[in-house]
Motif scaffolding. Structure first.
Motif, PDB file in Angstrom:
ATOM      1  N   ALA A 178       0.836  -1.206   0.000  1.00  0.00           N
ATOM      2  CA  ALA A 178       0.000   0.000   0.000  1.00  0.00           C
ATOM      3  C   ALA A 178       0.865   1.249   0.000  1.00  0.00           C
ATOM      4  O   ALA A 178       0.563   2.233  -0.694  1.00  0.00           O
ATOM      5  N   GLU A 180       3.830   1.580  -1.275  1.00  0.00           N
ATOM      6  CA  GLU A 180       4.463   1.734  -2.583  1.00  0.00           C
ATOM      7  C   GLU A 180       3.556   2.434  -3.588  1.00  0.00           C
ATOM      8  O   GLU A 180       4.032   3.013  -4.565  1.00  0.00           O
ATOM      9  N   ARG A 181       2.242   2.404  -3.325  1.00  0.00           N
ATOM     10  CA  ARG A 181       1.292   3.040  -4.250  1.00  0.00           C
ATOM     11  C   ARG A 181       0.947   4.468  -3.847  1.00  0.00           C
ATOM     12  O   ARG A 181       0.237   5.162  -4.575  1.00  0.00           O
TER      13      ARG A 181
END
Length: 269
Positions: A178, A180-181
């Motif tokens: 999560a 990383e997004r």
């Protein structure tokens, strides 16, 4: 491209032994609590030595990880002078939140200490002060209040976007994908959301002599202003303006609980 100078723990999933799946570790009431320190750096060769000298060999830290977020200056060459510090490097630059996620993925500690790479005036005593609330067991996490935190944060006694904090590993190590997004600067607001969800008490640690170097000092007035605006924009991509207000109120409540526990601990000690 990702590379690590010491990949012994690259596949390790951190967490406190005995914690159930999905459970946030309780405070460890022992000086043996393992703290992994994560410093994210992008073109900080002129500044990062301040923080490295404060954390290198620090007895409160089980390890120090520097995430070199696609630097194009001498940051990586400088890090080679600290052989006991693990370095994770990749290109291109991905932003602070992604860098944090990579440090978290490689950490082995029960606790994670996040530190900005551009601090000045920071000492080993400041690092100890940030660690003490969780080591002593009277707070679930700690967060710094720097000398040059915004005036409104100094007024209310909490800098909700501070980059210096100690959190339980179990709070975040299942949220790496999560993170990383998220936007480049959305990490602190995301961690705050998890903190509120788990109802963790917070110790605010005053750092009266510590400053972080503002972006306009690094890259010039106009580029620095644009960078600061981009940071604010990323925060509002994670939270609405009303969400920011609500988050601050919730964190202040948790900080009051932490302050009360700290007073009790000092009175009994």
């Amino acid at each position: 491209m990702l590379r690590e100078s010491d990949n012994r723990f690259a596949q390790t999933t951190p967490g406190r032994p005995g914690a159930a799946a999905g459970e946030t570790p309780a405070p460890v009431q022992s000086a043996a609590a393992r703290i992994s320190c994560i410093v994210c750096a992008y073109n900080e060769a002129d500044r990062i030595e301040h923080i490295l000298n404060a954390v290198h060999g620090h007895p409160a830290l089980a390890e120090v990880i520097v995430v070199n977020d696609g630097s194009t200056d001498a940051t990586e060459a400088l890090l080679a002078g600290y052989p006991d510090i693990r370095v994770i490097s990749y290109t291109p630059n991905r932003g602070k939140t992604f860098a944090l996620s990579q440090g978290i993925a490689g950490a082995i500690g029960d606790w994670l200490m996040f530190l900005d790479a551009d601090l000045t005036g920071v000492t080993a005593a400041d690092i100890q002060a940030l660690a003490d609330p969780v080591i002593g067991g009277w707070a679930s996490m700690s967060i710094s209040l720097r000398r040059n935190s915004l005036a409104v944060y100094r007024l209310i006694g909490l800098d909700f976007v501070s980059g210096e904090r100690v959190i339980p590993t179990g709070l975040i190590n299942r949220e790496i994908a999560a993170m990383e997004r998220l936007p480049r600067w959305g990490g602190e607001a995301f961690i705050n959301t998890l903190t509120i969800r788990e109802d963790l008490s917070i110790a605010v640690v005053d750092w009266p002599a510590v400053f972080n170097v503002r972006k306009y000092t690094k890259v010039g007035r106009w580029r620095g202003l644009l960078a600061e605006l981009a940071m604010m924009g990323d925060a509002f991509r994670v939270l609405s303006p009303w969400g920011v207000v609500g988050q601050n109120l919730a964190l202040l409540k948790l900080a009051r609980r932490g302050a009360a526990a700290g007073r009790r601990a000092k009175a009994s000690g």
